[in-house]
Design a protein around this motif. Structure first.
Motif, mmCIF file in Angstrom:
data_model
loop_
_atom_site.group_PDB
_atom_site.id
_atom_site.type_symbol
_atom_site.label_atom_id
_atom_site.label_comp_id
_atom_site.label_asym_id
_atom_site.label_seq_id
_atom_site.Cartn_x
_atom_site.Cartn_y
_atom_site.Cartn_z
ATOM 1 N N ALA A 239 0.809 -1.219 -0.174
ATOM 2 C CA ALA A 239 0.074 -0.071 0.069
ATOM 3 C C ALA A 239 0.898 1.178 0.102
ATOM 4 N N GLY A 240 2.221 1.008 0.324
ATOM 5 C CA GLY A 240 3.163 2.321 0.291
ATOM 6 C C GLY A 240 2.863 3.036 1.716
ATOM 7 N N PRO A 241 3.699 4.054 1.998
ATOM 8 C CA PRO A 241 3.943 4.685 3.265
ATOM 9 C C PRO A 241 2.585 5.785 3.344
ATOM 10 N N ARG A 242 2.180 5.660 4.645
ATOM 11 C CA ARG A 242 1.204 6.698 5.130
ATOM 12 C C ARG A 242 1.948 7.724 6.407
ATOM 13 N N GLY A 243 1.232 8.575 6.906
ATOM 14 C CA GLY A 243 1.857 9.352 7.819
ATOM 15 C C GLY A 243 2.180 8.427 9.148
ATOM 16 N N ALA A 244 3.097 8.909 9.939
ATOM 17 C CA ALA A 244 3.625 8.091 10.982
ATOM 18 C C ALA A 244 2.265 8.170 12.297
ATOM 19 N N ASP A 245 1.508 9.298 12.206
ATOM 20 C CA ASP A 245 0.689 9.400 13.226
ATOM 21 C C ASP A 245 -0.600 8.496 13.021
ATOM 22 N N GLN A 246 -0.819 8.119 11.407
ATOM 23 C CA GLN A 246 -1.873 7.239 10.958
ATOM 24 C C GLN A 246 -1.425 5.789 11.551
ATOM 25 N N TYR A 247 -0.329 5.462 11.356
ATOM 26 C CA TYR A 247 0.338 4.216 11.698
ATOM 27 C C TYR A 247 0.157 4.037 13.251
ATOM 28 N N ARG A 248 0.639 5.087 13.972
ATOM 29 C CA ARG A 248 0.384 4.992 15.607
ATOM 30 C C ARG A 248 -1.208 4.654 15.826
ATOM 31 N N ALA A 249 -2.081 5.365 15.198
ATOM 32 C CA ALA A 249 -3.327 5.448 15.713
ATOM 33 C C ALA A 249 -3.928 3.849 15.341
ATOM 34 N N ALA B 134 -5.754 -2.191 21.515
ATOM 35 C CA ALA B 134 -6.816 -2.229 22.210
ATOM 36 C C ALA B 134 -7.811 -3.429 22.105
ATOM 37 N N ALA B 135 -7.631 -4.055 20.851
ATOM 38 C CA ALA B 135 -8.499 -5.239 20.468
ATOM 39 C C ALA B 135 -7.459 -6.620 20.647
ATOM 40 N N GLU B 136 -6.288 -6.107 21.186
ATOM 41 C CA GLU B 136 -5.359 -7.422 21.508
ATOM 42 C C GLU B 136 -4.856 -8.200 20.272
ATOM 43 N N ARG B 137 -4.974 -7.271 19.148
ATOM 44 C CA ARG B 137 -4.363 -8.023 17.984
ATOM 45 C C ARG B 137 -2.728 -7.586 17.935
ATOM 46 N N TRP B 138 -2.199 -8.267 18.679
ATOM 47 C CA TRP B 138 -0.543 -7.827 19.033
ATOM 48 C C TRP B 138 0.219 -7.771 17.742
ATOM 49 N N SER B 139 0.093 -8.971 16.828
ATOM 50 C CA SER B 139 0.755 -8.983 15.772
ATOM 51 C C SER B 139 0.618 -7.598 14.738
ATOM 52 N N GLU B 140 -0.762 -7.264 14.387
ATOM 53 C CA GLU B 140 -1.016 -6.137 13.529
ATOM 54 C C GLU B 140 -0.670 -5.001 14.471
ATOM 55 N N ALA B 141 -0.586 -4.722 15.804
ATOM 56 C CA ALA B 141 -0.088 -3.825 16.553
ATOM 57 C C ALA B 141 1.328 -3.596 16.198
ATOM 58 N N GLN C 147 3.124 -0.415 14.237
ATOM 59 C CA GLN C 147 3.980 0.614 15.223
ATOM 60 C C GLN C 147 5.432 0.660 14.617
ATOM 61 N N MET C 148 5.920 -0.434 14.023
ATOM 62 C CA MET C 148 7.353 -0.537 13.470
ATOM 63 C C MET C 148 7.178 0.412 12.289
ATOM 64 N N ARG C 149 6.069 0.537 11.683
ATOM 65 C CA ARG C 149 6.032 1.441 10.102
ATOM 66 C C ARG C 149 5.846 2.687 10.847
ATOM 67 N N ALA C 150 5.315 3.163 12.078
ATOM 68 C CA ALA C 150 5.018 4.417 12.430
ATOM 69 C C ALA C 150 6.588 4.645 12.963
ATOM 70 N N VAL C 151 7.591 3.779 13.478
ATOM 71 C CA VAL C 151 8.941 4.124 13.640
ATOM 72 C C VAL C 151 9.629 4.831 12.520
ATOM 73 N N VAL C 152 9.576 3.827 11.289
ATOM 74 C CA VAL C 152 10.263 4.217 10.025
ATOM 75 C C VAL C 152 9.771 5.470 9.466
ATOM 76 N N ARG C 153 8.487 5.719 9.651
ATOM 77 C CA ARG C 153 7.940 6.536 8.729
ATOM 78 C C ARG C 153 8.139 7.905 9.498
ATOM 79 N N ALA C 154 8.208 7.829 11.027
ATOM 80 C CA ALA C 154 8.599 9.212 11.600
ATOM 81 C C ALA C 154 10.020 9.466 11.240
ATOM 82 N N LEU C 155 10.945 8.505 11.344
ATOM 83 C CA LEU C 155 12.220 8.949 10.960
ATOM 84 C C LEU C 155 12.488 9.567 9.460
ATOM 85 N N GLU C 156 11.651 9.124 8.608
ATOM 86 C CA GLU C 156 11.504 9.697 7.221
ATOM 87 C C GLU C 156 11.028 11.043 7.246
#
Length: 215
Positions: free
Chosen positions: A100-110, A117-124, A128-137
């Protein structure tokens, strides 16, 4: 006939045993087909029978179809026995952001918080890792480059943030294990990535000195 023309008489059971022992001689079986060849020939014969049955060669189409499915199941079982459980097909991309390509870091964090919150830890963990990388970009500590893997992002960011290089490498390994290695995540894995994200937001890069010793 024995020497002198006298007939040789051997009782039935010893004669049968002697004949069996003779036929077991390896010299008579050097050109016999191997076990794999015999199995292959048997399978091909069953396929021929199934196809002939489906074509109406003395058997109803329904019976022929059932026979064909049975043979297909036997072939599948033989392939499973020979090669083991099939691996999941390789993913089309190892890009940390996916197809899908990159989105905003805040979107990934949300998204990560919603999955947590739904305890879907793999998806979380993935989000969250995508948020880390996108924030560095977004902070230009990483250049925006399509196709970058999590490992590449961690290595490049680790050069700009050497104090956090080990944590970034560990985060990339966690992401790869969950996204591509079919491992499961837990709350602790998500929390570690979330804390790393918050720490990196406050981190300042270590720039290399310019040529001639000037900072």
């Amino acid at each position: 006939m024995a020497a002198g023309g006298a007939p040789v008489t051997v009782p039935r059971d010893p004669a049968r045993d002697a004949a069996r022992d003779e036929l077991l001689n390896a010299d008579y079986h050097r050109h016999d087909p191997s076990l794999q060849e015999r199995v292959y020939d048997w399978v091909m014969d069953r396929i021929d029978d199934a196809l002939a049955a489906i074509a109406g060669d003395g058997t109803s189409g329904t019976t022929g179809l059932i026979l064909f499915l049975v043979v297909a199941a036997v072939i599948a079982a033989a392939l499973w026995w020979r090669f083991g459980t099939p691996k999941r097909a390789a993913r089309t991309t190892l890009d940390v952001f996916g197809t899908a390509g990159p989105r905003g870091a805040d979107q990934y964090r949300a998204d990560a918080e919603r999955h947590a919150a739904a305890e879907r830890w793999s998806e979380a963990v993935r989000e969250q890792m995508r948020a880390v990388v996108r924030a560095l970009e977004e902070r230009t500590l990483l250049d925006t480059r399509p196709g970058r893997t999590a490992d590449e992002a961690a290595a490049e960011a680790g050069r700009a943030l050497p104090e956090h290089a080990a944590a970034l490498a560990a985060a990339a390994r966690t992401f790869d294990d969950i996204a591509y290695g079919e491992h499961t995540a837990d709350r602790a894995a998500y929390q570690q990535l979330r804390e790393l994200d918050q720490t990196l937001e406050r981190a300042r890069p270590a720039f290399a000195p310019a040529a001639g010793g000037a900072a």
